[in-house]
Design an enzyme around this catalytic site. Structure first.
Site, PDB file in Angstrom:
ATOM      1  N   LYS A  94       0.859  -1.191   0.000  1.00  0.00           N
ATOM      2  CA  LYS A  94       0.000   0.000   0.000  1.00  0.00           C
ATOM      3  C   LYS A  94       0.889   1.232   0.000  1.00  0.00           C
ATOM      4  O   LYS A  94       2.057   1.167   0.372  1.00  0.00           O
ATOM      5  CB  LYS A  94      -0.866  -0.011   1.256  1.00  0.00           C
ATOM      6  CG  LYS A  94      -2.027   0.947   1.251  1.00  0.00           C
ATOM      7  CD  LYS A  94      -3.140   0.487   0.329  1.00  0.00           C
ATOM      8  CE  LYS A  94      -4.499   0.636   0.926  1.00  0.00           C
ATOM      9  NZ  LYS A  94      -5.475  -0.311   0.538  1.00  0.00           N
TER      10      LYS A  94
HETATM   11  N1  GLU Z   1      -7.575  -0.151  -2.517  1.00  0.00           N
HETATM   12  C1  GLU Z   1      -8.367  -1.323  -2.561  1.00  0.00           C
HETATM   13  C2  GLU Z   1      -8.267  -2.077  -1.258  1.00  0.00           C
HETATM   14  O1  GLU Z   1      -7.953  -1.531  -0.238  1.00  0.00           O
HETATM   15  C3  GLU Z   1      -8.093  -2.165  -3.795  1.00  0.00           C
HETATM   16  C4  GLU Z   1      -6.729  -2.733  -3.874  1.00  0.00           C
HETATM   17  C5  GLU Z   1      -6.439  -3.424  -5.211  1.00  0.00           C
HETATM   18  O2  GLU Z   1      -7.349  -3.583  -5.992  1.00  0.00           O
HETATM   19  O3  GLU Z   1      -5.282  -3.771  -5.418  1.00  0.00           O
HETATM   20  O4  GLU Z   1      -8.567  -3.229  -1.186  1.00  0.00           O
END
Ligand code: GLU
Length: 434
Positions: free
Chosen positions: A119
């Protein structure tokens, strides 16, 4: 000139995410104790693999240059490439990125995907920048991340305040900086792209659909009819909007919404599409929506309702807020919306929680489909996407539900146990290099 102490004080007030790391570690340790996780694997999973911090300059519209700080934390890749979103928000810092990366590891493992967790993002308030500035910030961030991301290494996606446009800029920048023969083969460096640029039909609604579906399955298992059930939503972005859209279609009644600007309530019901159109014309804000009354910020979680959907930021449901909640179900659309004390209070009050790593996993499952589509040179249709999504999410929900019933655990601990055991197995099978 501000003194350093005054500056630190001011900055610390800006960081409501403080403690997200404590939450994720407490959740992890409690599940690790439950499954008697191998001590070496506990050590590995307690820490992030890589933490990338980049500072990069961007030319603003007025000709000035501003320096931005971007983060990408790669927690674990035992099951496959790092996967997870990038957010643009004032609360982004290394602590938040670490916690959110860990949640991605559990989420992808639980969903049975061949991914690890990552992230990141940039600490900024996107409303302060023009569209052109946001494009240059995104492109320069992508360039600064360079080979720390890649379609088989680390695959970003949208998150808070980023969207398909952000992903289109990232994909284009990444591909443009590859040698010519490799360009188009790198489209799956990010997911959540617009459907015309390699994106997946339905990826936009995948997270909110998953939140809705989790609520629906939970209701089926508890013999509850969702018709006329009242629900409240915190956050009316992509996740909150689509969750409300599908729940309303099922017969549910949206009675209160809170966003970054304020809160509104109407116990007779708020029409989701009307509110959506209103926010579009009102700089994204729900405040002063004609068919509802404005509500004091602190009263939101105390609103009369059956289902509460936090779909904004982390650490929103504290012990105090949890003691006010009237709903019998909290469905976590956001990542980490309930802190550990909030969770204790909810469980003591017999309020069920569908945990984030299950409830909002529709987004990353949709991302996985997009990645497969790009990798295989295919184009999937919306109806087949939704069928596949539902199948995958039902499997995950049932796994967690059965585990929690069998072991007498709450759904979060059950979800963590399943997720961690899958990673543990991978480490045990392959051993530790060298
Ligand atoms: N930001 C989204 C989450 O927290 C999607 C992450 C993704 O699709 O890689 O799950």
């Amino acid at each position: 000139m501000e003194t350093l102490t005054a500056e630190i004080k001011k900055n610390s007030k800006k960081v409501p995410v403080k403690g997200m790391m404590d939450n994720v570690m407490e959740q992890f340790n409690s599940a690790a104790n439950q499954i008697k996780l191998h001590p070496s694997i506990r050590k590995i999973l307690s820490i992030t693999n890589n933490e990338i911090i980049v500072n990069f300059p961007v030319k603003m519209d007025n000709g000035d240059v501003e320096i931005f700080r971007g983060y990408r934390v790669q927690h674990n890749n035992a099951l496959g490439p790092y996967k997870g979103g990038l957010r643009y928000h004032p609360t982004v810092d290394i602590d938040a990125a670490r916690a959110l990366a860990m949640w991605m590891t559990w989420k992808t493992s639980l969903a049975g995907l061949p991914y690890g967790g990552g992230k990141g993002g940039i600490q900024l308030d996107p409303s302060k920048y023009s569209q052109g500035e946001l494009e240059r910030i995104t492109r320069r961030f992508t360039f600064a991340l360079a080979d720390n991301i890649g379609p088989e290494h680390d695959i970003p996606a949208p998150d808070v305040n980023t969207n398909s446009q952000t992903m289109a800029w990232m994909a284009d920048t990444y591909m443009s900086t590859r040698p010519p023969a490799e360009r188009t083969a790198n489209q799956h460096v990010v997911t959540g792209k617009p459907a015309g640029s390699g994106g997946l039909e339905g990826r936009d609604r995948a997270t909110g659909y998953g939140v809705y579906l989790s609520i629906k399955i939970w209701a089926e298992k508890n013999n509850i009819n969702l018709k006329v059930k009242k629900f409240i939503v915190q956050g009316f972005g992509n996740v909150g909007y689509w969750a409300a859209y599908f729940l309303e279609k099922e017969g549910g009644k949206l009675v209160a919404v809170q966003d970054a600007f304020g809160s509104i309530e109407n116990q007779k019901g708020i029409v989701v599409e009307d509110l959506f159109n209103y926010t579009k014309a009102n700089k994204g804000s729900v405040v002063d929506f004609p068919n509802a009354k404005n509500l004091e910020k602190d009263k939101f979680f105390a609103t009369e309702c059956d289902i509460c959907i936090p779909a904004a930021l982390g650490n929103q449901i504290t012990a105090k807020k949890a003691s006010q909640i009237k709903a019998s179900l909290v469905a976590e659309g956001a990542n980490g919306p309930t802190n550990v004390d909030g969770e204790k209070t909810l469980l003591e009050r017999d309020i069920a929680i569908i945990p984030d790593i299950l409830c909002n996993s529709g987004g990353v499952v949709g991302s996985y489909f997009e990645w497969l589509q790009n990798r295989n040179g295919e184009l999937w249709q919306l109806d087949e996407v939704m069928v596949k999504l539902e199948k995958k999410l039902r499997e995950s929900f049932n796994k967690v539900y059965e585990y929690s019933q069998r072991e007498g655990l709450d759904m979060r601990t059950a979800a963590y146990c399943i997720a961690i055991q899958r990673i543990e197995r991978a480490y045990i099978e392959r051993g530790i290099f060298p």
